[in-house]
Motif scaffolding. Structure first.
Motif, PDB file in Angstrom:
ATOM      1  N   LEU B  36       0.853  -1.193   0.000  1.00 29.05           N
ATOM      2  CA  LEU B  36       0.000   0.000   0.000  1.00 29.05           C
ATOM      3  C   LEU B  36       0.890   1.244   0.000  1.00 29.05           C
ATOM      4  O   LEU B  36       1.746   1.402   0.861  1.00 29.05           O
ATOM      5  N   PHE B  37       0.683   2.094  -0.978  1.00 27.29           N
ATOM      6  CA  PHE B  37       1.340   3.402  -1.003  1.00 27.29           C
ATOM      7  C   PHE B  37       0.274   4.480  -0.841  1.00 27.29           C
ATOM      8  O   PHE B  37      -0.843   4.328  -1.338  1.00 27.29           O
ATOM      9  N   VAL B  38       0.652   5.532  -0.137  1.00 29.98           N
ATOM     10  CA  VAL B  38      -0.295   6.594   0.172  1.00 29.98           C
ATOM     11  C   VAL B  38       0.210   7.902  -0.430  1.00 29.98           C
ATOM     12  O   VAL B  38       1.390   8.228  -0.324  1.00 29.98           O
ATOM     13  N   LYS B  39      -0.672   8.642  -1.072  1.00 27.32           N
ATOM     14  CA  LYS B  39      -0.339   9.954  -1.668  1.00 27.32           C
ATOM     15  C   LYS B  39      -0.978  11.021  -0.788  1.00 27.32           C
ATOM     16  O   LYS B  39      -2.187  11.292  -0.892  1.00 27.32           O
ATOM     17  N   PRO B  40      -0.197  11.656   0.098  1.00 31.22           N
ATOM     18  CA  PRO B  40      -0.784  12.506   1.144  1.00 31.22           C
ATOM     19  C   PRO B  40      -0.996  13.956   0.725  1.00 31.22           C
ATOM     20  O   PRO B  40      -0.176  14.830   0.993  1.00 31.22           O
ATOM     21  N   GLU B  41      -2.129  14.220   0.114  1.00 27.11           N
ATOM     22  CA  GLU B  41      -2.447  15.603  -0.271  1.00 27.11           C
ATOM     23  C   GLU B  41      -2.839  16.466   0.937  1.00 27.11           C
ATOM     24  O   GLU B  41      -3.004  17.685   0.793  1.00 27.11           O
ATOM     25  N   SER B 171       4.196  -0.898 -12.485  1.00 26.51           N
ATOM     26  CA  SER B 171       3.510  -0.636 -13.759  1.00 26.51           C
ATOM     27  C   SER B 171       2.043  -1.041 -13.705  1.00 26.51           C
ATOM     28  O   SER B 171       1.269  -0.691 -14.594  1.00 26.51           O
ATOM     29  N   GLU B 172       1.652  -1.798 -12.657  1.00 28.93           N
ATOM     30  CA  GLU B 172       0.248  -2.175 -12.518  1.00 28.93           C
ATOM     31  C   GLU B 172      -0.187  -1.968 -11.072  1.00 28.93           C
ATOM     32  O   GLU B 172       0.486  -2.434 -10.145  1.00 28.93           O
ATOM     33  N   ALA B 173      -1.293  -1.283 -10.877  1.00 30.36           N
ATOM     34  CA  ALA B 173      -1.806  -1.061  -9.523  1.00 30.36           C
ATOM     35  C   ALA B 173      -3.222  -0.509  -9.623  1.00 30.36           C
ATOM     36  O   ALA B 173      -3.631   0.021 -10.663  1.00 30.36           O
ATOM     37  N   GLU B 174      -3.949  -0.652  -8.527  1.00 30.51           N
ATOM     38  CA  GLU B 174      -5.225   0.045  -8.408  1.00 30.51           C
ATOM     39  C   GLU B 174      -4.943   1.340  -7.642  1.00 30.51           C
ATOM     40  O   GLU B 174      -4.199   1.356  -6.658  1.00 30.51           O
ATOM     41  N   GLU B 295     -12.314  -6.301  -2.647  1.00 28.89           N
ATOM     42  CA  GLU B 295     -12.849  -5.617  -3.828  1.00 28.89           C
ATOM     43  C   GLU B 295     -11.748  -5.115  -4.764  1.00 28.89           C
ATOM     44  O   GLU B 295     -12.034  -4.468  -5.769  1.00 28.89           O
ATOM     45  N   LEU B 296     -10.493  -5.371  -4.369  1.00 32.88           N
ATOM     46  CA  LEU B 296      -9.356  -4.897  -5.157  1.00 32.88           C
ATOM     47  C   LEU B 296      -8.625  -6.072  -5.796  1.00 32.88           C
ATOM     48  O   LEU B 296      -8.747  -7.211  -5.341  1.00 32.88           O
ATOM     49  N   GLU B 297      -7.829  -5.761  -6.823  1.00 32.47           N
ATOM     50  CA  GLU B 297      -7.028  -6.796  -7.473  1.00 32.47           C
ATOM     51  C   GLU B 297      -5.553  -6.428  -7.458  1.00 32.47           C
ATOM     52  O   GLU B 297      -5.201  -5.269  -7.296  1.00 32.47           O
ATOM     53  N   GLY B 298      -4.712  -7.416  -7.645  1.00 31.56           N
ATOM     54  CA  GLY B 298      -3.285  -7.170  -7.792  1.00 31.56           C
ATOM     55  C   GLY B 298      -2.566  -7.060  -6.472  1.00 31.56           C
ATOM     56  O   GLY B 298      -3.157  -7.140  -5.397  1.00 31.56           O
ATOM     57  N   ASP B 299      -1.230  -6.862  -6.557  1.00 30.76           N
ATOM     58  CA  ASP B 299      -0.405  -6.872  -5.352  1.00 30.76           C
ATOM     59  C   ASP B 299      -0.041  -5.477  -4.858  1.00 30.76           C
ATOM     60  O   ASP B 299       0.685  -5.334  -3.884  1.00 30.76           O
ATOM     61  N   THR B 300      -0.535  -4.445  -5.538  1.00 32.61           N
ATOM     62  CA  THR B 300      -0.164  -3.082  -5.163  1.00 32.61           C
ATOM     63  C   THR B 300      -1.379  -2.163  -5.248  1.00 32.61           C
ATOM     64  O   THR B 300      -2.120  -2.192  -6.234  1.00 32.61           O
ATOM     65  N   VAL B 301      -1.584  -1.365  -4.214  1.00 31.48           N
ATOM     66  CA  VAL B 301      -2.654  -0.372  -4.241  1.00 31.48           C
ATOM     67  C   VAL B 301      -2.070   0.977  -3.817  1.00 31.48           C
ATOM     68  O   VAL B 301      -1.209   1.036  -2.928  1.00 31.48           O
ATOM     69  N   ILE B 302      -2.500   2.022  -4.483  1.00 31.00           N
ATOM     70  CA  ILE B 302      -2.097   3.389  -4.146  1.00 31.00           C
ATOM     71  C   ILE B 302      -3.358   4.129  -3.722  1.00 31.00           C
ATOM     72  O   ILE B 302      -4.351   4.129  -4.442  1.00 31.00           O
ATOM     73  N   ALA B 303      -3.338   4.718  -2.515  1.00 26.48           N
ATOM     74  CA  ALA B 303      -4.527   5.413  -2.004  1.00 26.48           C
ATOM     75  C   ALA B 303      -4.216   6.889  -1.820  1.00 26.48           C
ATOM     76  O   ALA B 303      -3.216   7.245  -1.188  1.00 26.48           O
TER      77      ALA B 303
END
Lengths: 324, 324
Positions: B36-41, B171-174, B295-303
């Motif tokens: 999980l990566f987080v983009k902290p706006e 290269s692939e993530a939700e 509800e998600l797919e793949g091994d990487t998610v960016i929130a």
């Protein structure tokens, strides 16, 4: 201990440590009475700058030494920084902690892959336990601040400050640094001496634990009377180190002592205006910049935030007291 | 509305908006069951991504129009983003807010240089007041999301995500995005379509206010039954926009609805593990990534974390409920 070691550490940290940003808020500028930039090392891996020194020390070892593992005495930020750096290097870490340390800190250190060895503060010596583990298992002790490669790692924060200040067109400023044993303070001072000589370091400490301020005034290493009794636990140390003090004496301006309430107030302002979670000791430099402006010079101040590992209860206390 | 407008906005924002980092924690990876990566706006100027859209809109105006000033209806993040962008451009901003808005929000908006015009929600129409001010003073309305240059500004967040993911070899993530009217969601989706087509956007919304999830399922713009009654105030909107919905419909995967408790839990985890202050609506995407993994797919998610403007009382509630 020199700038080349810091530059070499920066290369080893590349892609592993985070480059933390410089943040600001017009609301904080107004309180400080000058431009205030904040360097939030609470956003570093494990929530404090200590990961830099931990990674630097681990990555500087020869492979055979590193594979045997590392050892640290700490129940706080240094433990987590060393544990995570060791885990990322794929080598063992043993952290010696008092048996009465908070369960959460023990759990967190274990969750970062470390073996935690507990000792009874009243009956056992952590140094004896450490010496036995060093001998039996070939572990290498990573000291929290009086260690060249640790200072070099913390100094990489200073290289970033120098670059970020240059990008903003800042050539003169006071750089206030939260100061315990002086690893971060001396590392940043060396980096700025080389890369941004118009930026001068000022150590910030808790009132009553201002050994570095007194040491800078007297010219010799002074000590603190106690190791507890202040909310700024992360920066309560007996005295500056034999390596760190001469660097600070040569390069730093006078120290600044801040009160517990000033730290709580700075924590609340970091919550409101920067959206950062800061621990009491990590807020000392920001408190100095905000509330001791008469001890600073010039139109720009840069304050480090050294860490954010604070219990919910203490954080809530800061908000209830000062987030209005 | 196209990628060239987002790239042009990025050039105008250069040196003015912050490039927020991508953060992570092994503790969060474990809960999420994937990286999980987080983009902290929340670390953006004024504490939310809204500054990007505000700056983009202001900087795209011709000089004569801009000098007359801008107008916004908002008591929240959009107001602060537009006010600060106008102040930095040296032009007037008028923000129309309900007279019963919290005094702190009124004070903050004024402190960012805006003129605040209060109206009585029961007796007056803010649209009529706005139309009068537009006519009398030549002000230009900056809409919160259904406005091309605002979408372009929010899209710059997506350009950063694409670059940061590439730097990490992803290269692939939700990519889960906190979604109100869809300005941020559609902007990021357009940016990723161009620069990182393996990254797919998923809107996250509060349960009971999941109009975009329902709209994506039905293929037409659905509405929410109410505009209040949920702690995620920043992302409660009547419906997606006429500009934003077609973009989301073309590019986004299914929406994810999260509960208030999941948002509070995510806020507590952001406090503990990332040292970030997140508002309830700003935590919706992180809550989806942490607690809706099925509800998600793949091994990487960016929130994305869309903002951090939360009252101390609500933040304390999150800590007391979930920071253990």
């Amino acid at each position: 201990m020199n700038i080349d070691m810091i530059r070499a550490a920066a290369q080893r940290l590349e892609g592993h440590a985070r480059k933390t940003p410089l943040l600001s808020s017009p609301f904080l500028d107004e309180i400080a009475g000058r431009r205030l930039f904040v360097k939030p090392e609470c956003l570093q891996h494990t929530g404090s700058f200590k990961f830099r020194g931990g990674w630097s020390a681990l990555s500087a070892m020869d492979e055979a030494t590193r594979q045997k593992g590392v050892l640290a005495f700490s129940s706080g930020n240094h433990a987590q920084g060393v544990a995570f750096a060791a885990q990322q290097h794929g080598v063992p870490a043993v952290i010696i902690m008092p048996a009465d340390a908070p369960q959460l800190k023990i759990d967190n250190t274990r969750a970062l892959g470390a073996e935690v060895v507990l000792y009874d503060r009243a009956k056992e010596s952590r140094e004896e336990i450490g010496a036995r583990l060093e001998a039996e298992r070939g572990l290498t002790l990573v000291k929290p601040y009086d260690e060249p490669q640790v200072i070099a790692g913390q100094g990489t924060c200073g290289l970033e400050i120098a670059q970020q200040a240059a990008d903003l067109g800042i050539s003169e400023a006071e750089v206030v640094v939260c100061c315990g044993g002086g690893g971060l303070t001396s590392g940043i001072a060396l980096a700025l001496e080389a890369d941004a000589p118009g930026l001068k370091v000022r150590p910030a400490e808790p009132e009553g634990f201002d050994d570095v301020k007194r040491s800078l005034a007297s010219g010799q290493i002074e000590t603190n009377p106690a190791m507890s009794g202040n909310i700024c636990d992360a920066i309560l140390t007996p005295a500056a180190g034999d390596l760190t003090f001469p660097i600070m004496h040569r390069l730093c301006g006078p120290g600044i002592a801040v009160s517990e309430d000033e730290c709580l107030h700075a924590m609340a302002l970091a919550f409101l205006r920067l959206k950062l979670v800061v621990e009491p000791g990590g807020a000392a430099a920001m408190a100095a910049a905000l509330f001791h402006g008469d001890e600073l010079e010039g139109d720009t101040v840069i304050a480090t935030i050294s860490g954010g590992n604070v219990d919910p209860e203490m954080f809530t206390r800061a908000l209830q007291s000062y987030a209005r």
